[in-house]
Design an enzyme around this catalytic site. Structure first.
Site, mmCIF file in Angstrom:
data_model
loop_
_atom_site.group_PDB
_atom_site.id
_atom_site.type_symbol
_atom_site.label_atom_id
_atom_site.label_comp_id
_atom_site.label_asym_id
_atom_site.label_seq_id
_atom_site.Cartn_x
_atom_site.Cartn_y
_atom_site.Cartn_z
ATOM 1 N N HIS A 1 16.876 -12.408 -27.497
ATOM 2 C CA HIS A 1 17.141 -12.969 -26.171
ATOM 3 C C HIS A 1 18.469 -13.713 -26.207
ATOM 4 O O HIS A 1 18.603 -14.763 -26.824
ATOM 5 C CB HIS A 1 16.014 -13.927 -25.770
ATOM 6 C CG HIS A 1 16.150 -14.465 -24.373
ATOM 7 N ND1 HIS A 1 15.961 -13.682 -23.253
ATOM 8 C CD2 HIS A 1 16.479 -15.699 -23.916
ATOM 9 C CE1 HIS A 1 16.160 -14.411 -22.168
ATOM 10 N NE2 HIS A 1 16.472 -15.626 -22.540
ATOM 11 N N SER B 1 20.230 -14.720 -18.788
ATOM 12 C CA SER B 1 18.823 -15.100 -18.817
ATOM 13 C C SER B 1 18.347 -15.552 -17.430
ATOM 14 O O SER B 1 18.626 -14.895 -16.456
ATOM 15 C CB SER B 1 18.601 -16.216 -19.826
ATOM 16 O OG SER B 1 17.240 -16.513 -19.974
ATOM 17 N N ASP C 1 13.523 -8.145 -26.903
ATOM 18 C CA ASP C 1 13.672 -9.481 -26.316
ATOM 19 C C ASP C 1 12.309 -10.169 -26.271
ATOM 20 O O ASP C 1 11.345 -9.644 -25.723
ATOM 21 C CB ASP C 1 14.239 -9.357 -24.899
ATOM 22 C CG ASP C 1 14.679 -10.686 -24.314
ATOM 23 O OD1 ASP C 1 13.966 -11.693 -24.527
ATOM 24 O OD2 ASP C 1 15.720 -10.718 -23.644
#
Length: 348
Positions: free
Chosen positions: A312, A215, A283
């Site tokens: 995600h 991320s 996502d």
């Protein structure tokens, strides 16, 4: 079997069973059976799919297909939780947290700040007994993430199996460390990361060195002289927070200037080492329209793996996804491929 034919057969079956059931029994069972079959058909035809592999060179694509078979296999998201928000929200609560004993190190930065590194030395490695030659994996947690995140712990567990050493880069202001300067971190600034890379490489210059990022807090009193923290804490969205805090702290004129600088789109062209990026097209934070597919195709060192589902940092799979995720398997196979077969990329 053709899906349309199967659907028609199911409809006829249900129609017959419901009509009979009204005068007898078994209507509920028939409905449940019919729904289950229909759900299974939808899942297998629309949810479970092979990922899309986008690369800038045939050599990199062939390398990944040869040494990372997970990228060519169908990804089966958890059958009862394949929707993006469910995958995103449930992963921290469902996946296990392997026990890891860290060795902490604090290093100083040029501006007087400090960075916390958590080391897993793996001194019991049977494959790489010499610490000087033991492969090192630098792990970069996501936004507000630390070395205690479940996805980081799983990466370390998999690296331990392969005999590798890991070091987790905790961004400033997280992992319980005090901020010594009025600065945290942002997506566009890489100065702290460069400091960590040089430090780790200097300790083990002969060891293979890879990095894996996932991320993308601090202590409030350090910012009150330059930022209106009361105004910041009233932000109701990530964009508002970045506009009031992140862009101001790092000197951007506008929030759009910060987002433009933080976008990987114009940076992918300059990537000079093999990089594999995993992203699901559903996502919630990095939607499909923001994925720089065309830019990636222009660089032979970049590969994108795009799954239809996964959320995600979710990528849950299996009936009860406690021990492993699709992302974990991609990580393990790719780092192993680069360390054991990376030389093939230069010879292709």
């Amino acid at each position: 079997m053709d899906l349309r034919m199967l659907s028609r057969e199911i409809s006829l079956y249900l129609e017959h069973q419901v009509r009979v059931g009204f005068f007898g029994s078994g209507v509920g069972l028939s409905l449940i059976l019919g729904f289950s079959v229909a759900y299974a058909c939808y899942y297998l035809s629309s949810v479970a799919k092979k990922p899309q592999l986008v690369t800038g060179a045939e050599t990199f694509s062939r390398f990944l297909q040869d040494h990372c078979p997970v990228l060519t296999e169908t990804y089966y998201p958890t059958v009862w939780c394949w929707e993006s928000r469910g995958q995103t929200l449930l992963r921290p609560f469902i996946t296990s947290k392997p026990q890891v004993q860290y060795r902490n190190e604090l290093i100083k930065t040029a501006d007087g700040g400090q960075i916390s590194l958590d080391w897993f030395d793996n001194d019991k490695s049977k494959c790489y007994k010499d610490a000087n030659n033991r492969p090192t994996i630098l792990l970069l947690p996501g936004l507000t993430g630390t070395s205690k995140e479940s996805y980081i712990l799983h990466m370390i567990h998999l690296s331990e199996e392969l005999g590798y050493r890991c070091v987790v880069f905790n961004n400033r202001g997280v992992a319980g460390e005090s901020l010594l300067t009025p600065r945290t971190y942002c997506c566009a600034n890489t100065e702290d990361l460069e400091t960590v890379i040089h430090h780790v490489h200097s300790l083990y210059p002969s060891a293979p060195f890879l990095a894996a990022g996932v991320s993308m807090g601090g202590h409030r009193h350090m910012f009150v002289k330059q930022i209106d923290m009361d105004h910041v804490m009233k932000a109701k969205s990530i964009r508002e927070f970045d506009k009031r805090f992140t862009s101001v702290m790092f000197g951007y004129r506008t929030i759009d200037d910060y987002y433009t600088d933080a976008s990987p789109n114009h940076r992918l062209k300059s990537v000079a080492i093999p990089v594999l990026c995993l992203n699901s097209v559903d996502d919630v934070f990095s939607p499909s329209h923001a994925i720089p597919i065309e830019t990636a195709k222009q660089n032979p060192n970049v590969a994108l793996v795009l799954t239809s589902y996964g959320g995600h940092i979710g990528f849950l799979e299996g009936i009860w996804p406690r021990q492993s995720t699709y992302m974990d398997r991609v990580f393990k196979q790719f780092v192993q491929a680069m360390i054991e077969h990376g030389h093939e990329l230069s010879s292709m």
